[in-house]
Scaffold this active site. Structure first.
Site, PDB file in Angstrom:
ATOM      1  N   LYS A  83      44.266  42.865  40.410  1.00 40.72           N
ATOM      2  CA  LYS A  83      44.134  41.728  41.311  1.00 40.72           C
ATOM      3  C   LYS A  83      42.666  41.403  41.559  1.00 40.72           C
ATOM      4  O   LYS A  83      41.830  42.301  41.696  1.00 40.72           O
ATOM      5  CB  LYS A  83      44.834  42.047  42.640  1.00 40.72           C
ATOM      6  CG  LYS A  83      44.844  40.911  43.642  1.00 40.72           C
ATOM      7  CD  LYS A  83      45.655  41.311  44.876  1.00 40.72           C
ATOM      8  CE  LYS A  83      45.666  40.215  45.925  1.00 40.72           C
ATOM      9  NZ  LYS A  83      46.488  40.576  47.109  1.00 40.72           N
ATOM     10  N   SER A 158      49.152  36.790  48.436  1.00 40.87           N
ATOM     11  CA  SER A 158      47.977  36.473  47.658  1.00 40.87           C
ATOM     12  C   SER A 158      47.982  37.071  46.255  1.00 40.87           C
ATOM     13  O   SER A 158      47.174  36.689  45.408  1.00 40.87           O
ATOM     14  CB  SER A 158      46.722  36.944  48.397  1.00 40.87           C
ATOM     15  OG  SER A 158      46.730  38.359  48.601  1.00 40.87           O
ATOM     16  N   SER A 182      51.585  40.461  50.861  1.00 40.81           N
ATOM     17  CA  SER A 182      50.943  39.907  49.666  1.00 40.81           C
ATOM     18  C   SER A 182      51.341  40.569  48.364  1.00 40.81           C
ATOM     19  O   SER A 182      51.001  40.079  47.292  1.00 40.81           O
ATOM     20  CB  SER A 182      49.419  39.956  49.812  1.00 40.81           C
ATOM     21  OG  SER A 182      48.983  38.980  50.726  1.00 40.81           O
TER      22      SER A 182
END
Length: 469
Positions: A83, A158, A182
């Protein structure tokens, strides 16, 4: 096994295929780079692909494999994605902001170091919402991340890029992070397993925690076993961590099997709403009710009951929006929503009062688990929204829509309890739906065992038509 089937094979299966010399690390990395080249222009899951580095690493590992080494790390040669809120040495880290396109990390975060030690080959960095602040991934000035099940819908956020990449077969597994859903939310949107470990299970070294413990590194995977195995890789204390847990009695992977409970009966509460915020939509309610029935048929004790979630929303929002200020970016480079959040920043006294209030609510929530081994509830209150569905709304209204959508997720961030999202099928409109299990503090083992039973019940292994190339 054709190339598409191989791309959708579990990370554990791929690791075994490499060990048995049926495929090579170079085969796998080349396969995923080809798929990224073909599909990701429509999907937007990667913000940075490090093709040259990945190929070089894969070639070196393939040569090493030819030497017939006696022992190999657990995921030797298996590709993975990281990520873009997580530092990988020598690779840019944008945090979802065009203002940081030239920001290159000088070090590996501890979680990345452990992933490398486990033998993974990093393909690149997956897209995130700007500063990780939103549950959909549409950063201004960067590609929008779309859901492989329906490109008109979001993949969540996210960790939206991570979820889209795994769901579309552009990597077998991905690292993510969860500060309010997330990991679990994108997993729900894209039909994946999303594991949020307990607070203190995975280190944030060499940096610290900047939001009072609500965030944790986690996993997006296609199977419960893969999620557990990557947690085994990532878990562990690093000297100086502000939170820490003892090592588990046995590897998490051993718990992620349908028979791991050995006939044990668990007491599980379930709910289809998050009062006082609201009820889940019919598809998400039905997923919970069906799963409760299946678990009861497996011999567990199910009871309709719900913790008292009241009082959490206000302090959690204060702590969550402080993350925008910690980034240190000037307001003029931020998206309108984050610019608004920055303008709402609170005094240090207000922040500390919010931490105190959140901790008091957390005490009440954790006490609920003195009666139960786990809580079964929705992941979000309705399936994935459309891309830019809330783009024209005023920030205040957008925030209220977000709070209602993601309501089942923040409680586990407030308490630090482990939680896992498990896919159960498709909604009436063809979008993935699933359920969430929250476990007792530091008890990933129980929710992994229950998740494996749920996974076996539903047999979810579907993949989107978009990915069939």
């Amino acid at each position: 096994m054709n190339t598409t089937d191989l791309a959708f094979a579990s990370a554990l299966t791929q690791a075994q295929l490499i060990r048995s010399r049926e495929i090579s690390p170079l085969d796998l990395v080349s396969l995923y780079l080809d798929r990224i080249q073909q599909l990701d222009s429509q999907l937007g899951s990667y913000v940075t692909v490090i093709a040259d580095q990945a190929l070089a690493d894969a070639k070196a590992k393939t040569e090493q494999l030819a030497g017939a080494p006696s022992d190999l790390p657990a995921f030797f040669g298996v590709p993975i994605a990281i990520k873009d809120l997580t530092a990988v040495q020598g690779v840019r880290c944008t945090y979802g902001s065009p203002a940081l396109l030239d920001n290159v990390s000088a070090y590996d975060d501890a979680v990345v170091a452990r992933i490398k030690q486990a033998g993974f080959v990093i393909l690149g960095k997956t897209s995130v919402s700007e500063l990780g602040s939103l549950p959909y991934t549409e950063p201004v000035g960067l590609p929008v991340v779309r859901n492989p099940w329906n490109l008109d819908h979001t993949a969540g956020g996210s960790s939206g890029g991570a979820a889209a990449a795994v769901a579309a077969g552009l990597c077998p597994i991905a690292q993510g992070s969860d500060g309010g859903g997330s990991v679990r939310g994108p997993a729900f949107c894209c039909g994946l397993v999303g594991l949020k470990p307990a607070r203190g299970r995975v280190s944030f070294a060499p940096v610290g925690d900047h939001q009072s413990g609500i965030g944790v590194n986690g996993v997006l995977a296609r199977t419960v076993a893969d999620a557990a195995a990557l947690l085994d890789v990532m878990a562990g204390y690093v000297v100086g961590d502000p939170y820490w847990l003892p090592d588990p009695e046995r590897p998490f992977l051993q718990n992620a099997q349908p028979n791991a409970t050995s006939g044990r009966t668990y007491r599980i509460a379930y709910t289809t709403e998050v009062p006082p915020i609201g009820k889940a939509d019919p598809d998400c309610q039905q997923a919970v009710l069906d799963t409760a029935r299946h678990l009861e048929q497996l011999g567990h004790q199910l009871e309709a009951n719900c913790p008292d979630f009241s009082g959490l929303e206000e302090p959690f929002v204060v702590i969550w929006r402080a993350g925008v200020a910690t980034a240190g970016l000037p307001a003029e480079v931020l998206s309108p929503f984050n610019r608004w959040l920055l303008s709402q920043q609170d005094s240090s006294g207000t922040y500390l009062k919010a931490v105190w209030a959140m901790q008091m609510v957390a005490r009440r929530l954790v006490s609920f688990f003195e009666q139960y081994d786990a809580l079964l509830l929705p992941v979000y209150l309705h399936p994935a929204i459309q891309v830019n569905e809330w783009g024209e709304l005023p920030p205040e209204e957008t925030l209220q829509r977000i709070i209602h959508w993601i309501a089942p997720c923040p409680p586990a961030n407030a308490t630090g309890q482990p939680a896992i999202a498990i896919p159960t099928g498709l909604s009436s409109t063809g979008l993935p739906v699933g359920v969430q299990l929250i476990g007792r503090p530091a008890d990933e083992a129980t929710i992994l065992a229950l998740a494996a039973q749920i996974e076996a019940t539903y047999g979810w292994r579907q993949r989107p038509d978009f990915a069939e190339v």
